[in-house]
Design an enzyme around this catalytic site. Structure first.
Site, PDB file in Angstrom:
ATOM      1  N   LEU A 146      60.641  23.582  38.412  1.00 48.70           N
ATOM      2  CA  LEU A 146      60.612  25.070  38.947  1.00 48.70           C
ATOM      3  C   LEU A 146      60.055  25.224  40.138  1.00 48.70           C
ATOM      4  CD1 LEU A 146      59.974  28.188  36.636  1.00 48.70           C
ATOM      5  CD2 LEU A 146      58.942  27.991  38.726  1.00 48.70           C
ATOM      6  N   HIS A 149      43.739  43.302  40.116  1.00 49.61           N
ATOM      7  CA  HIS A 149      44.342  42.114  40.650  1.00 49.61           C
ATOM      8  C   HIS A 149      44.022  40.778  39.813  1.00 49.61           C
ATOM      9  CE1 HIS A 149      45.496  44.701  44.007  1.00 49.61           C
ATOM     10  NE2 HIS A 149      44.042  44.839  44.385  1.00 49.61           N
ATOM     11  N   ASP A 160      53.806  44.642  41.298  1.00 53.10           N
ATOM     12  CA  ASP A 160      53.197  46.085  41.754  1.00 53.10           C
ATOM     13  C   ASP A 160      52.572  46.832  40.521  1.00 53.10           C
ATOM     14  OD1 ASP A 160      52.318  47.912  43.612  1.00 53.10           O
ATOM     15  OD2 ASP A 160      54.365  49.051  43.665  1.00 53.10           O
TER      16      ASP A 160
HETATM   17  C1  IPE Z   1      54.531  45.493  47.620  1.00 49.73           C
HETATM   18  O1  IPE Z   1      53.672  46.532  47.003  1.00 49.73           O
HETATM   19  C2  IPE Z   1      53.817  44.259  48.013  1.00 49.73           C
HETATM   20  C3  IPE Z   1      53.229  43.525  46.935  1.00 49.73           C
HETATM   21  C4  IPE Z   1      53.653  43.786  45.595  1.00 49.73           C
HETATM   22  C5  IPE Z   1      52.566  42.355  47.279  1.00 49.73           C
HETATM   23  P1  IPE Z   1      52.695  47.801  47.636  1.00 49.73           P
HETATM   24  O2  IPE Z   1      52.050  48.456  46.740  1.00 49.73           O
HETATM   25  O3  IPE Z   1      52.046  47.266  48.812  1.00 49.73           O
HETATM   26  O4  IPE Z   1      54.143  48.678  48.188  1.00 49.73           O
HETATM   27  P2  IPE Z   1      54.095  49.998  48.656  1.00 49.73           P
HETATM   28  O5  IPE Z   1      53.091  50.307  49.741  1.00 49.73           O
HETATM   29  O6  IPE Z   1      54.043  50.889  47.155  1.00 49.73           O
HETATM   30  O7  IPE Z   1      55.667  50.253  49.410  1.00 49.73           O
HETATM   31  C1  IPE Z   2      50.206  44.959  43.531  1.00 45.21           C
HETATM   32  O1  IPE Z   2      49.480  45.988  43.154  1.00 45.21           O
HETATM   33  C2  IPE Z   2      49.121  44.028  44.388  1.00 45.21           C
HETATM   34  C3  IPE Z   2      49.327  43.827  45.713  1.00 45.21           C
HETATM   35  C4  IPE Z   2      50.028  44.889  46.564  1.00 45.21           C
HETATM   36  C5  IPE Z   2      48.346  43.120  46.422  1.00 45.21           C
HETATM   37  P1  IPE Z   2      48.960  47.241  43.899  1.00 45.21           P
HETATM   38  O2  IPE Z   2      47.476  47.016  44.569  1.00 45.21           O
HETATM   39  O3  IPE Z   2      49.945  47.825  45.008  1.00 45.21           O
HETATM   40  O4  IPE Z   2      48.546  48.536  42.807  1.00 45.21           O
HETATM   41  P2  IPE Z   2      49.194  49.654  43.056  1.00 45.21           P
HETATM   42  O5  IPE Z   2      50.263  49.937  43.554  1.00 45.21           O
HETATM   43  O6  IPE Z   2      48.214  50.526  43.871  1.00 45.21           O
HETATM   44  O7  IPE Z   2      49.023  50.474  41.458  1.00 45.21           O
HETATM   45 MG    MG Z   3      51.555  48.998  44.911  1.00 40.67          MG
END
Ligand code: IPE
Ligand code: IPE
Ligand code: MG
Length: 253
Positions: A143, A49, A32
């Protein structure tokens, strides 16, 4: 009772690191913070990303080096479909790229790639790339890399319940025989050990619907680093923290 651990809790056999600490057999990561990483630099989220995909490459390498057997990463949740269509398109584009560009190296390194989640919502060319990648790497065993895509823990549990209910209705399953083991055999992860260590980056302290059943006895490590900044060294920090934890599985300790 001499056996306090539920039979359905699939305890990972942990090995030992060079410094004597335990190495988790199965590490799961909620990757995240890509959006915040980009925002902090005045860049579009998609750049975050892209850098996140780089971090995954690093962490995969480090995991193999540390002797982790299973690495499961949360790439896209069933709830992430709620994001703006442009971001979803960008993420799917990156996924295509990852599957096309990385597969040769993944295969060469002896990594078995698998994808868990609801494939129905993915486009047909991505499904095809996933199937090809899974076929190509099926014989690898150094792995196990599992990518959760369009994945939701609750949906996975509901689907298992549905499959069991259908079997019971068809007369091939006695409802009395539905125990934790039977349930688990209907999850995407039926042939994997449960995660020993779940890491979440970006400072958020929640599960966000990731591996709900499987993480019943996982150790959680929450780290402030945003995912694109995550390195093999950070993985080591989390593993060291794991090595210092005492797992009791409900027993007196
Ligand atoms: C969880 O992260 C999903 C992934 C890392 C793919 P999110 O950014 O979607 O989660 P919330 O919205 O903060 O709970
Ligand atoms: C995690 O990063 C990747 C996905 C959930 C696809 P985020 O896109 O959730 O990044 P933040 O949480 O907005 O910083
Ligand atoms: Mg996120």
């Amino acid at each position: 009772m001499s056996q306090p651990v539920s039979t359905a809790v699939k305890v990972g056999k942990t090995s030992e690191a060079a410094d004597g600490g335990a190495i988790p057999r199965h590490v799961a990561i909620i990757m995240d913070g890509n959006g915040r990483w980009a925002k902090a630099r005045g860049l579009p989220r998609t750049v975050g990303h892209r850098e996140g995909a780089e971090a995954l490459r690093r962490v995969l390498r480090a995991s193999a080096e540390f002797g982790v057997d299973y690495l499961t990463v949360f790439g896209f949740s069933s709830e992430n479909w709620k994001r703006p269509p442009e971001e979803v398109t960008d993420l799917m584009g990156l996924l295509r790229l990852y599957l096309r560009q990385e597969i040769a190296e993944i295969d060469e390194k002896g990594v078995r790639l698998r994808v868990i989640g609801n494939r129905d919502r993915l486009s047909s060319d991505i499904i095809q790339l996933i199937e090809e990648a899974e076929r190509r790497t099926a014989g690898n065993s150094r792995l196990n890399l599992t990518v959760a895509l369009s994945y939701g823990g609750r949906a996975e549990i509901v689907s298992a319940a549905q499959q069991l209910a259908k079997a019971a209705q068809a007369g091939s399953l006695d409802p009395e025989d539905i125990d934790e083991g039977a349930f688990q055999r209907h999850l995407f992860t039926s042939d994997m050990p449960d995660p020993d260590l779940v890491i979440r980056t970006s400072g958020e302290k929640r599960i966000s619907n990731f591996l709900l059943w499987q993480s019943a006895y996982a150790e959680y490590v929450f780290m402030d680093k945003l995912w694109p900044d995550f390195s093999g060294e950070d993985l080591k920090i989390a593993i060291t923290e794991f090595g210092g934890r005492k797992r009791r599985y409900g027993a007196a300790g």
